[in-house]
Design a protein around this motif. Structure first.
Motif, PDB file in Angstrom:
ATOM      1  N   GLN A  32       0.825  -1.206   0.000  1.00  0.00           N
ATOM      2  CA  GLN A  32       0.000   0.000   0.000  1.00  0.00           C
ATOM      3  C   GLN A  32       0.862   1.260   0.000  1.00  0.00           C
ATOM      4  O   GLN A  32       0.456   2.297  -0.526  1.00  0.00           O
ATOM      5  N   THR A 357      -6.724  -9.508  -3.495  1.00  0.00           N
ATOM      6  CA  THR A 357      -7.266  -8.180  -3.175  1.00  0.00           C
ATOM      7  C   THR A 357      -6.910  -7.766  -1.756  1.00  0.00           C
ATOM      8  O   THR A 357      -6.510  -6.629  -1.504  1.00  0.00           O
ATOM      9  N   VAL A 358      -7.058  -8.703  -0.793  1.00  0.00           N
ATOM     10  CA  VAL A 358      -6.767  -8.396   0.610  1.00  0.00           C
ATOM     11  C   VAL A 358      -5.288  -8.070   0.803  1.00  0.00           C
ATOM     12  O   VAL A 358      -4.934  -7.113   1.494  1.00  0.00           O
ATOM     13  N   GLN A 361      -4.155  -5.616  -4.093  1.00  0.00           N
ATOM     14  CA  GLN A 361      -5.213  -4.835  -4.732  1.00  0.00           C
ATOM     15  C   GLN A 361      -5.988  -5.764  -5.663  1.00  0.00           C
ATOM     16  O   GLN A 361      -5.556  -6.882  -5.925  1.00  0.00           O
ATOM     17  N   HIS A 362      -7.145  -5.304  -6.127  1.00  0.00           N
ATOM     18  CA  HIS A 362      -7.900  -6.128  -7.071  1.00  0.00           C
ATOM     19  C   HIS A 362      -7.214  -6.064  -8.427  1.00  0.00           C
ATOM     20  O   HIS A 362      -7.053  -4.989  -9.007  1.00  0.00           O
ATOM     21  N   SER A 489     -13.595  -5.370  -3.309  1.00  0.00           N
ATOM     22  CA  SER A 489     -13.534  -4.574  -2.075  1.00  0.00           C
ATOM     23  C   SER A 489     -12.744  -5.337  -1.016  1.00  0.00           C
ATOM     24  O   SER A 489     -13.006  -6.520  -0.776  1.00  0.00           O
ATOM     25  N   LYS A 490     -11.805  -4.648  -0.361  1.00  0.00           N
ATOM     26  CA  LYS A 490     -10.965  -5.337   0.630  1.00  0.00           C
ATOM     27  C   LYS A 490     -11.794  -5.906   1.777  1.00  0.00           C
ATOM     28  O   LYS A 490     -11.594  -7.051   2.176  1.00  0.00           O
TER      29      LYS A 490
END
Length: 544
Positions: A32, A357-358, A361-362, A489-490
Motif C-alpha cells: 500500500q 485483493t486483501v 489490490q484487485h 472490495s478489501k
C-alpha cells in the motif's frame, strides 16, 4: 533434561514460525505504501541477496549447534569455545567478502535482471547495493545463534529472530512511508531504505544476542573449568565437520531462490521477445516472484515446519536399523505434509481473487497468476521434506543431483514456456523442475531405505477425495457469496475468504474426523481438543 530439550525446541520452533509469519504479513502495508513500482524494485534486489545469505548462513546455526552439543556431551567444552572464537572471525570475514561481491557485482546483476533503460539499471543497482550491507552482520549473527543452541539454550536464537524481524519490518514500513509521503523523494530512495532495513534488523537481532552473551558468559566460563582436555581437535577437522553438517541445508535453503533467480534473469527478456514492453514485463515479474510467491509460501512454511519435526526420529530409526519404525515415521511424515498442504493449496487457488485483493489490490493478472501458482506450494513442501529425509538416511549427496536436474529443466524450459504462456509459462517451468527433483528424491528414498510407497499412495487418494469434497463445498459457498459481495472490495473480500474458508475447513475436518484420519496423524491431542470443544466423535481404527 528431556523436558528442557523439548521446551527449548518448542521455543525455537515458535520463534522461527512467528518470524516467518511477520515476514509474510508485512507485505500488505508495504504494498500500500510503495505500490507495484516499489515491489518490482524490491524483488530485484532480494533474490540475489537471498542466494548470498543462504550460502553464507543456511545450516550454520544447526551445524554449529550439533558440533558443540557433541563435544559438550563428551565434556570437551574447550573444543566448542575454540570453534566459537575462530568462527566469529571467519564469519565476519566471509560476510564482508560476500558484501563486497554483491556490492561490486550489483551493476552486472541488474543488467542480467532487466532489459530496460540506463535509469532503470541505475535504480536496480542502487537497491541491490542497499541490501548488501546486511551480509556483513547476518553470518556473524548465525554463528552466535548456533553456539547458544549447542548449549541447549534456544531462547536467544528465538528472541533474536523475532526482534530482527520486528526491527526490520518497522524500519521498512516507516522508512518507505517517510521517504515517499513526508520527504516526497523518489521511489528508488524509498525502496533502498526498505532493503537497507535488513541490515538494521540484523543489528537489532545481534544486540539481543550480545545481551544474552553478557548474561550467560559466567555460566559458559564455568563449564570451561570442568573441561576434560583430552581432545585437541584441529581447526581443519572442526570446519570439515561443520561443512558436512551444513552443506545439505545450504542446498535446500537456496533451491527456491535459485528457481526465482532463473525467472529474474530470463523473464523480462523472454517477454520482450514476444513484444511485451519492459515496464509491463517487470510488473508481471513482481506479481509472480514477489506478490504471489509471498502468499504461496504461507502454507509451505507451516506444513514443512510441522513435518520436519519428524525427521530426527527418522534418522534415529535408520541408523539403528529399525525398519518398521522407519516405515511408520515416513508414512506419518508424508501424510501430515499432504493433509496440511493439499487443502491449503486448493483453497488458495480457489479464493485467489479475494486473497490477492486483501494482500495487495484487485488485479485480474495477479488473480490469474496466484491461481496457477498456488498448487506449486505442494511441490515446494515435498521437495523440502524429501531432501531432509535424504539427509536422515545419509544419502544427502543425491540432493545435489536432484536440485541440479530440477534447475536445468527450469532453465531449459523457462524462456520457451514464457513465450508460449507468458507468466503461467514460468509457473509451469517451476512445476516441472520441482517435480523432477522430487521424483529423484523419492526414488532414492525408496531404494536406500527400502521404503514402499503403496500405503502413502492409498492414503494420498483418501486425502485427495476429502480435499475434492472440500473444494466442492468451498466453491459453492464462494459462488453464493459472490451474488451479494464483491472480491474487488478489501472488506468484502475478507468476509468472502473467512466464510468460504470456514465452510471448506469444516467439510475437510469433518471427513477427517469421521474416517479417524486426523486421530491417526495427530494422536490423542485431537480427542482432548474435541472434548474441550464438546464435539461428538468416536474413535475408530484406521489402517496404518
Amino acid at each position: 533434561m528431556q523436558s528442557k530439550l523439548l521446551r527449548g525446541t518448542f521455543i525455537l520452533t515458535f520463534g522461527t514460525i512467528l518470524s516467518k509469519v511477520l515476514g509474510l504479513i508485512y507485505v500488505i502495508p508495504f504494498f500500500q505504501i510503495v505500490g507495484r513500482e516499489g515491489t518490482v524494485l524490491y524483488q530485484f534486489s532480494y533474490v540475489p541477496y537471498t542466494i548470498f545469505i543462504s550460502i553464507a548462513t543456511a545450516g550454520v546455526p544447526l551445524a554449529v549447534s550439533k558440533f558443540i552439543s557433541k563435544y559438550n556431551a563428551l565434556e570437551e567444552y574447550a573444543v566448542g569455545r575454540k570453534l566459537f572464537k575462530s568462527g566469529l572471525a571467519i564469519m565476519l570475514a566471509t560476510g564482508f567478502v560476500a558484501f563486497l561481491i554483491m556490492y561490486l557485482a550489483a551493476p552486472t546483476l541488474a543488467e542480467m535482471s532487466i532489459d530496460g533503460e540506463k535509469a532503470n539499471l541505475s535504480d536496480v543497482t542502487t537497491v541491490m547495493r542497499a541490501v548488501s550491507f546486511a551480509l556483513i552482520v547476518v553470518p556473524f549473527m548465525s554463528l552466535i545463534r548456533g553456539y547458544f543452541q549447542g548449549h541447549q539454550s534456544m531462547g536467544p536464537s528465538a528472541l533474536s529472530q523475532v526482534v530482527e524481524q520486528i526491527v526490520r519490518i518497522v524500519f521498512v514500513l516507516l522508512g518507505a512511508y517517510v521517504v515517499l509521503h513526508m520527504f516526497h523523494r523518489k521511489m528508488v530512495t524509498a525502496v533502498s531504505v526498505a532493503t537497507f532495513a535488513a541490515f538494521i534488523g540484523a543489528i537489532g537481532g545481534l544486540l539481543v544476542l550480545f545481551w544474552y552473551w553478557y548474561k550467560r558468559k559466567p555460566h559458559l566460563d564455568e563449564l570451561l573449568q570442568h573441561d576434560k582436555g583430552t581432545m585437541d581437535v584441529s581447526l581443519k577437522e572442526i570446519y570439515k565437520e561443520i561443512f558436512i553438517y551444513a552443506f545439505p541445508f545450504v542446498l535446500v535453503g537456496i533451491a527456491n531462490p535459485l528457481f526465482q533467480a532463473i525467472d529474474q534473469f530470463t523473464f523480462s527478456r523472454a517477454m520482450a521477445e514476444i513484444g511485451i514492453k519492459s515496464k509491463v514485463a517487470e510488473s508481471f515479474f513482481s506479481i509472480l516472484n514477489f506478490e504471489s510467491h509471498k502468499i504461496v509460501i504461507i502454507p509451505v512454511s507451516l506444513a514443512t515446519a510441522f513435518s520436519l519435526t519428524l525427521v530426527p526420529s527418522i534418522t534415529k530409526s535408520f541408523v539403528e536399523g529399525h525398519r518398521d519404525n522407519l516405515t511408520n515415521q515416513l508414512n506419518q511424515t508424508f501424510q501430515v505434509l499432504l493433509f496440511l498442504t493439499l487443502p491449503a493449496s486448493i483453497g488458495l487457488s480457489l479464493l485467489a481473487e479475494p486473497v490477492y485483493t486483501v494482500f495487495y489490490q484487485h488485479d485480474a493478472i495477479g488473480t490469474e497468476v496466484l491461481r496457477a501458482y498456488a498448487p506449486v506450494a505442494i511441490l515446494f513442501s515435498l521437495y523440502s521434506v524429501t531432501a531432509a529425509i535424504l539427509q536422515g538416511i545419509n544419502e544427502q549427496r543425491f540432493t545435489v543431483l536432484s536440485l541440479l536436474i530440477g534447475l536445468l529443466i527450469k532453465l531449459a524450459l523457462n524462456i520457451p514456456l514464457i513465450k508460449l504462456m507468458e507468466t503461467r509459462g514460468a509457473v509451469l517451468a517451476t512445476t516441472l523442475g520441482y517435480s523432477a527433483a522430487i521424483i529423484i528424491n523419492i526414488i532414492v528414498i525408496k531404494i536406500y531405505s527400502r521404503y514402499q510407497f503403496r500405503f502413502v499412495w492409498r492414503r494420498s487418494l483418501l486425502i485427495a477425495i476429502f480435499a475434492g469434497l472440500m473444494w466442492i463445498g468451498t466453491e459453492l459457498t464462494y459462488k453464493g457469496l459472490l451474488l451479494f459481495l464483491s472480491p474487488a472490495s478489501k472488506m468484502q473480500a475478507v468476509v468472502i475468504i473467512l466464510v468460504s474458508a470456514m465452510a471448506g475447513a469444516g467439510i475437510y475436518f469433518y471427513f477427517g474426523l469421521k474416517s479417524s484420519l486426523i486421530r491417526r496423524l495427530f494422536g490423542d491431542k485431537v480427542d482432548r481438543i474435541m472434548v474441550k470443544l464438546k464435539i461428538p466423535g468416536r474413535k475408530k481404527s484406521v489402517e496404518n
